[in-house]
Design a protein around this motif. Sequence first.
Motif, PDB file in Angstrom:
ATOM      1  N   ARG A  89       0.920  -1.246   0.115  1.00 13.17           N
ATOM      2  CA  ARG A  89      -0.072   0.174   0.200  1.00 13.17           C
ATOM      3  C   ARG A  89       0.753   1.101  -0.070  1.00 13.17           C
ATOM      4  NH1 ARG A  89      -5.372   1.615   1.722  1.00 13.17           N
ATOM      5  NH2 ARG A  89      -5.481   3.401   2.290  1.00 13.17           N
ATOM      6  N   GLU A  90       0.283   2.152  -0.874  1.00 11.55           N
ATOM      7  CA  GLU A  90       1.164   3.576  -0.724  1.00 11.55           C
ATOM      8  C   GLU A  90       0.071   4.616  -0.363  1.00 11.55           C
ATOM      9  OE1 GLU A  90       4.121   5.061  -3.410  1.00 11.55           O
ATOM     10  OE2 GLU A  90       2.426   6.477  -4.014  1.00 11.55           O
ATOM     11  N   ASP A  91       0.455   5.504   0.612  1.00  6.97           N
ATOM     12  CA  ASP A  91      -0.561   6.501   1.128  1.00  6.97           C
ATOM     13  C   ASP A  91       0.042   7.760   0.965  1.00  6.97           C
ATOM     14  OD1 ASP A  91      -3.101   5.092   2.354  1.00  6.97           O
ATOM     15  OD2 ASP A  91      -1.362   4.050   3.118  1.00  6.97           O
ATOM     16  N   GLU A  92      -0.815   8.900   0.860  1.00  9.45           N
ATOM     17  CA  GLU A  92      -0.117  10.255   1.049  1.00  9.45           C
ATOM     18  C   GLU A  92      -0.565  11.006   2.371  1.00  9.45           C
ATOM     19  OE1 GLU A  92      -1.575  12.417  -2.304  1.00  9.45           O
ATOM     20  OE2 GLU A  92      -0.121  11.372  -3.772  1.00  9.45           O
ATOM     21  N   PHE A  93       0.128  11.650   3.032  1.00  6.55           N
ATOM     22  CA  PHE A  93      -0.188  12.238   4.292  1.00  6.55           C
ATOM     23  C   PHE A  93      -0.015  13.765   4.214  1.00  6.55           C
ATOM     24  CE2 PHE A  93       4.136  11.297   5.256  1.00  6.55           C
ATOM     25  CZ  PHE A  93       4.467  12.581   5.529  1.00  6.55           C
ATOM     26  N   SER A  94      -0.553  14.556   4.797  1.00  3.43           N
ATOM     27  CA  SER A  94      -0.870  16.101   4.807  1.00  3.43           C
ATOM     28  C   SER A  94      -0.919  16.491   6.275  1.00  3.43           C
ATOM     29  CB  SER A  94      -1.579  16.650   3.775  1.00  3.43           C
ATOM     30  OG  SER A  94      -1.455  18.199   3.751  1.00  3.43           O
ATOM     31  N   LEU A  95       0.220  17.283   6.906  1.00  4.33           N
ATOM     32  CA  LEU A  95      -0.003  17.779   8.182  1.00  4.33           C
ATOM     33  C   LEU A  95       0.517  19.382   7.930  1.00  4.33           C
ATOM     34  CD1 LEU A  95       2.057  15.226  10.395  1.00  4.33           C
ATOM     35  CD2 LEU A  95      -0.416  15.535  10.024  1.00  4.33           C
ATOM     36  N   PRO A  96       0.061  20.061   8.799  1.00  2.00           N
ATOM     37  CA  PRO A  96       0.559  21.592   8.867  1.00  2.00           C
ATOM     38  C   PRO A  96       1.849  21.922   8.604  1.00  2.00           C
ATOM     39  CG  PRO A  96      -1.141  21.215  10.517  1.00  2.00           C
ATOM     40  CD  PRO A  96      -0.704  19.792  10.167  1.00  2.00           C
TER      41      PRO A  96
END
Length: 220
Positions: A89-96
């Motif tokens: 699995r490949e996921d993208e994440f986004s934090l401030p």
Amino acid sequence: MKLTRRILALPTLILICATAVFAQSDYTKWEFFGGYSALQFDNIGGDSGNANVDDILSGRNTLRGFELAVNRNFHKYVGVKFDYSLHLREDEFSLPAASGTIDSTIQNFLGGIQIKNNTEDGPRFKPFAHALFGVAVQKVDVDSPQLVSLFGINDFHVNETSFAMAFGGGVDIKLNNRIDVRAGQIDWNIISRGDQQTGILVIPGTRQDNLRLSIGIVIH
């Protein structure tokens, strides 16, 4: 002369006995399975001491891949099984403060016992159950331009080998004397993961309760 006849008769007797034994063997000896598989994977996060790490690695995800299995039957209802599965699995994440990707890979190397009706003239619908034990190899890579500011390290790579088990079963549907369709298989895949360290970060060990679903083709 009599001794010679007896010696010559011995191979014939052995051949007759062997023929009789194999004639009584009315169940399939080998079984090969291959198919699609999905793993509902427990989170690998924990109290690492870094809130960003715990946030990114928490939560259950579905990894997709395949499963292969070989079964050697030594009885019409019992066989020894080796099972291998790979899920990705490949996921993208986004934090401030940062964004990036997470690549996850889970491999199971398992072996154990399978219970199933292996008779050649058995029913069309063949339920089965198995208990498997072995190891699981987990790999997690986090890629982000802001790794240093996010985690305090410049490389996030985890590779852990842990004790694993799978308990479950399913049902095969007979198409002909050589091929079955595995209509469904469900496994409770338990992984006892140890501490995972990457740089100065340590992700505490835990028990992961995963759910594995598979379908495919059985050749015997």
